[in-house]
Write an enzyme that holds these catalytic residues in place. Sequence first.
Site, PDB file in Angstrom:
ATOM      1  N   ASN B 398     -89.787 -68.983  27.062  1.00  0.00           N
ATOM      2  CA  ASN B 398     -89.802 -68.316  25.775  1.00  0.00           C
ATOM      3  C   ASN B 398     -89.791 -66.793  25.929  1.00  0.00           C
ATOM      4  OD1 ASN B 398     -90.166 -67.559  23.124  1.00  0.00           O
ATOM      5  ND2 ASN B 398     -91.673 -69.123  22.675  1.00  0.00           N
ATOM      6  N   ASP B 399     -90.932 -66.212  26.179  1.00  0.00           N
ATOM      7  CA  ASP B 399     -91.016 -64.751  26.212  1.00  0.00           C
ATOM      8  C   ASP B 399     -90.088 -64.114  27.252  1.00  0.00           C
ATOM      9  OD1 ASP B 399     -92.823 -64.813  24.207  1.00  0.00           O
ATOM     10  OD2 ASP B 399     -94.584 -64.661  25.495  1.00  0.00           O
ATOM     11  N   VAL B 400     -89.842 -64.822  28.362  1.00  0.00           N
ATOM     12  CA  VAL B 400     -89.055 -64.224  29.439  1.00  0.00           C
ATOM     13  C   VAL B 400     -87.575 -64.110  29.084  1.00  0.00           C
ATOM     14  CG1 VAL B 400     -90.650 -64.968  31.229  1.00  0.00           C
ATOM     15  CG2 VAL B 400     -88.726 -66.433  30.620  1.00  0.00           C
TER      16      VAL B 400
END
Lengths: 101, 473
Positions: B398-400
């Site tokens: 997700n965040d990456v």
Amino acid sequence: MEGVIALYIVMLAAFTGYEVIARVPVILHTPLMSGSNFVHGIVLVGAMVALGRADTLLEQVIGFTGVVLGAGNAVGGYVVTERMLEMFRASGDRKKKKESA
Amino acid sequence: MGGWLPDNVATLLIDGSYLLVAFLFIMGLKAMSSPVTARRGIVVAGAGMLIGTLMSFLYPGMGNFPLMLVAIAIGGGLAWWSGKRVAMTDMPQMIALYNGMGGGAAAAIAAGELLRMTAEQPGVATGHGPVVTALAAAGAFIGSVSFSGSLIAFGKLQNLIKRSFRFKGQQVMNLVIVAATLAIGASLVVAGHPAMQTVVLFFALALLLGVTMTLPIGGADMPVVISLYNAFTGLAVAFEGFVLENAAMIIAGIVVGSAGTLLTQLMAKAMNRSLGNVLFSGFGEGEVAATGAVAGALKPIEPADAGIMMAFAQKVLVVPGYGMAVAQAQHKVWELCQLLIDKGVMVRFAIHPVAGRMPGHMNVLLAEAGVPYDLIADLDEINAEFETADVALVIGANDVVNPVARTDKSSPIYGMPILNADKARNVLVIKRGQGAGFSGIENHLFYLDNTRMVYGDAQKVASALIHAIKAAG
């Protein structure tokens, strides 16, 4: 141990640790963290000495706890690191393995 | 055992063996820096540990050997049993646990030394000068923090502790505990013959600090924390090495301390955050969830259509994340990729440095599934390739891959280097549900025109994709 000599050891060991890790590829970071975790399991030998020289019951309890924990660190660190590293293979290795099998 | 050799011979043997131990440890760690020799590295280091342990039985003036053997059997046996059984996905918490044990052992050594001082009569010369006492106390402090902190980290990753405890004034409270612990530690050194209660209070506060420091830290930051505690334990071991005049402990501890510090920094850097920020800020706890609304809609796609999209691609880049670990999907994912490779599709795995719960966590899982490491690339190597990729397959990450990190200055992840999955011609995202990730930040990637969402458990979706590709011929 002579204080100054101990400082030399610290300095050289610190540089060694830094240099060894600085060249490690990202894919080995977890096994390496685990491997260095294993290396400080050498605390076991210190705990053995602490237990070996314990006289009172309290000292024995503390020393015993230390050895249990230290042995756990050393053995556990080794087992998981070895298991992880065993899995790393290059494509070439795999083919060779298939051919030989 | 001890005592059947003249003391000077025993000491010589021990000193010599410790030199060998230090040499083997460093050679082992060095070998671990390449995937080709890494396996040999741990065996070399293991030989060092075995030699050091066996020779330590020779120390002059030691007793309690039956107790010692029982303790080694219990600690070693339990660790062997648990280490052999643990699933690869649960590795981070096991490493945290073993690391905590090392910290606890260092603290126990210090406790023994400090308690011996309480027993000494005032006026009688102590065995230790103030410098050695200070080192013992420092090791006790760091080791205790590492012990209780690692146990909390283990509890959180193992889902025994479900939420992160935060309240106003938490940092102030931690600072007060640090100050109190340091003050009591200093009084131990000055007093020379401290009271038993003082020593107990010192350890209690240090253990408490490990708990209060670790409880507020979110799951996404755990890799950094585990790595930090690893370095802590190394330092604690080195300090106790000084106290016991044990060269092997000093060298091994300092090597791990410095290597661990570097590793921790590398990881914090990969998240574009300072270490202080990781430890003292409320990242990932919902406070930041109010990051503006996103334009566009989530566009779902059936696995069958997604499979066909990949089967006719030329280049597929796979971005795995924690979701793959949770679903234990690595074997199915590799099966899927092998199918694509057989069809002539070029497949590479793109790994973000902080994907998962440990640096290199994904690499370990993929290796377990049998993915050759030359198909796995890290961020710098592969990021330019997304522009020429037909499909970026994001599996539980997700965040990456959140482009917000490049554009939105108000976002907590702004500036974090990300994998440029959004630059690929098509993006397929395998995701369990529609909610935001652990950081609570909406992922703009999911709303892009070229993104399609495949909802479901990563393992089941991978199976469905395999089925679809096989059906497509």
